[in-house]
Design a protein around this motif. Structure first.
Motif, PDB file in Angstrom:
ATOM      1  N   ALA A 187       0.842  -1.347  -0.124  1.00  0.00           N
ATOM      2  CA  ALA A 187       0.145   0.146  -0.144  1.00  0.00           C
ATOM      3  C   ALA A 187       0.958   1.200   0.003  1.00  0.00           C
ATOM      4  N   LEU A 188       0.273   2.275  -0.650  1.00  0.00           N
ATOM      5  CA  LEU A 188       1.037   3.557  -0.518  1.00  0.00           C
ATOM      6  C   LEU A 188       0.010   4.428   0.125  1.00  0.00           C
ATOM      7  N   ASN A 189       0.670   5.550   1.056  1.00  0.00           N
ATOM      8  CA  ASN A 189       0.007   6.329   1.810  1.00  0.00           C
ATOM      9  C   ASN A 189       0.409   7.671   2.013  1.00  0.00           C
ATOM     10  N   LEU A 190      -0.172   8.694   1.996  1.00  0.00           N
ATOM     11  CA  LEU A 190       0.110  10.249   2.275  1.00  0.00           C
ATOM     12  C   LEU A 190      -0.405  10.361   3.622  1.00  0.00           C
ATOM     13  N   GLU A 191       0.330  10.921   4.444  1.00  0.00           N
ATOM     14  CA  GLU A 191      -0.157  11.320   5.774  1.00  0.00           C
ATOM     15  C   GLU A 191       0.266  12.462   6.358  1.00  0.00           C
ATOM     16  N   GLY A 192      -0.589  13.226   6.917  1.00  0.00           N
ATOM     17  CA  GLY A 192      -0.482  14.508   7.359  1.00  0.00           C
ATOM     18  C   GLY A 192      -0.270  14.484   8.801  1.00  0.00           C
ATOM     19  N   GLN A 193       0.382  15.085   9.835  1.00  0.00           N
ATOM     20  CA  GLN A 193       0.472  15.139  11.106  1.00  0.00           C
ATOM     21  C   GLN A 193       0.538  16.382  11.692  1.00  0.00           C
ATOM     22  N   ALA A 194      -0.091  16.543  12.770  1.00  0.00           N
ATOM     23  CA  ALA A 194      -0.006  17.858  13.601  1.00  0.00           C
ATOM     24  C   ALA A 194       0.629  17.239  15.225  1.00  0.00           C
ATOM     25  N   ASN A 195       1.927  17.408  15.492  1.00  0.00           N
ATOM     26  CA  ASN A 195       2.336  16.886  16.749  1.00  0.00           C
ATOM     27  C   ASN A 195       2.614  17.972  17.643  1.00  0.00           C
ATOM     28  N   HIS A 196       2.045  17.977  18.918  1.00  0.00           N
ATOM     29  CA  HIS A 196       2.244  18.956  19.827  1.00  0.00           C
ATOM     30  C   HIS A 196       3.360  18.302  20.783  1.00  0.00           C
ATOM     31  N   VAL A 197       4.421  19.320  21.042  1.00  0.00           N
ATOM     32  CA  VAL A 197       5.806  18.814  21.421  1.00  0.00           C
ATOM     33  C   VAL A 197       5.949  19.812  22.938  1.00  0.00           C
ATOM     34  N   GLY A 198       6.244  19.206  23.840  1.00  0.00           N
ATOM     35  CA  GLY A 198       6.326  20.009  25.038  1.00  0.00           C
ATOM     36  C   GLY A 198       7.191  21.054  24.916  1.00  0.00           C
TER      37      GLY A 198
END
Length: 382
Positions: A187-198
């Motif tokens: 499978a191919l995938n396109l992923e978007g992330q919003a990561n909250h860092v300390g």
């Protein structure tokens, strides 16, 4: 920029290999739970008040996990590379600096497509994911920022309200993945992330801003849990030579032969068997015929209606050149059931006169691939 071009070229090469491999997946079936592993690459920036183009850097990731059911999965995800941030002093931009980082999370994954569908046979899927973990940053290089020396505490000359930098901080994630299945394994995938860092794990906190890492990545996933379907046993019928009995020889004696009168008996006509067949073709991924093919279905209904003692077999097929075996089994079955439904509901044919079966793409009645998206109705009356 060179790194990004190299990454895209490698992904294109991988895709060409995967497309060739996926053509062999039609004889396999999916079982749950199953494991998967994947790689991803793309770009990220720390949203802390600076222009995206000034702080955009590459990101790479590896992951592995388990799909517990068609709709629910869990994975371990590790990403990192290089980042950029900046320093402001009383609203004055002091410049950017680089650092390295790595972050790891445990993510819960919900396949929204499978959750709202009766099957898990989808070429395209939408997956929602969220998780928690830790992030570590190191190697901050402040030499490009005038009058700034980092030894655990920002220099007073550019103190902007930040306390000492933390090397390790909590890491919270919310993301969305668009998944394209290339077969049972890939499978191919396109992923978007919003990561909250300390806060202050990457950079200074200024103007009340927090450290948010925004990332977009292309990925390739290998899925385990595909098994070869067992071939149906072939019934072997032994041929037995028929035994022909020879009548005994009867001895003859001289007897008077009386000739019987010859009576002309008219020949008895053999019963006439009438049969027809209709090849009803379908468009790709369709289970309802249109145009001239719908007219063939109507002709079959009229013939059976005008021959009330006739019976018919309805056999559904799918072409082996497209889709995969599970999808083609479904199309063949639904096409045959649709033909039966029309004959029963619209033409009043008793369903006891109809024998329905489907063969998916395991049997190809025609040499031309596209002609095998077909339902063959064979009708006969003694």
């Amino acid at each position: 920029m060179i790194k990004f071009k190299t990454m895209l070229a490698a992904l294109a090469l991988t895709l060409s290999v995967v497309q060739t491999a996926s053509a062999q997946d039609r004889e396999e079936t999916r079982t749950y739970p199953y494991a998967f592993v994947g790689v991803q690459g793309g770009a990220q920036f720390v949203a802390n008040g600076y222009k995206v183009t000034d702080v955009l850097t590459p990101i790479a990731a590896i992951n592995g996990g388990v799909w517990i059911s068609p709709a629910l999965g869990v994975r371990a995800h590790i990403n990192g590379w290089e980042g950029k941030e900046g320093v402001k002093n009383n609203g004055i931009d002091m410049g950017n600096y680089k650092f390295n980082y790595v972050g790891g999370t445990i993510d819960l994954m919900v396949n929204l497509t499978n959750a709202f569908s009766k099957t898990d046979d989808h070429a395209f899927e939408v997956i929602l994911l969220g998780g928690v973990g830790v992030n570590k940053a190191w190697g901050k290089k402040y030499e490009d920022i005038p009058n700034y020396v980092w030894n655990g505490t920002p220099a007073p000359v550019i103190e902007i309200g930040s306390r000492a930098h933390n090397h390790v901080a909590h890491y919270d994630r919310l993301g969305l993945q668009l998944n394209l299945n290339l077969g049972c394994h890939w499978a191919l995938n396109l992923e978007g992330q919003a990561n909250h860092v300390g806060a202050r794990s990457y950079a200074h906190e200024f103007n009340g801003a927090k450290d948010w890492q925004i990332a977009a990545m292309l990925g390739l996933t290998y899925k385990f849990g595909c098994k070869k379907k067992k071939a149906a046993p072939v019934e072997v019928i032994e041929y037995t030579e028929p035994v022909v009995e020879t009548p005994p020889v009867v001895e003859t004696h001289d007897v008077e032969v009386i000739e019987e009168p010859i009576v002309d008996t008219p020949p008895v006509p053999e019963p006439r068997i009438e049969s027809v067949h209709f090849d009803i073709h379908f468009a790709i991924a369709k289970t309802v015929p249109t145009g001239a093919e719908a007219d063939k279905l109507a002709a079959a209904g009229e013939w059976l209606k005008s021959h009330p003692k006739a019976w018919a077999t309805i056999k559904g097929y799918a072409d082996a050149g497209t889709g995969n075996e599970r999808i083609n089994d479904r199309y063949a079955r639904e096409r045959a059931e649709y033909v039966k439904k029309v004959l029963v509901e619209e033409y009043g044919i008793d369903e006891n006169r109809l024998d329905v079966s489907s063969f998916g793409d395991n049997v190809q009645p025609f040499s031309e691939n596209d002609e095998n998206r077909v339902v063959i109705v064979y009708a006969e009356q003694d």
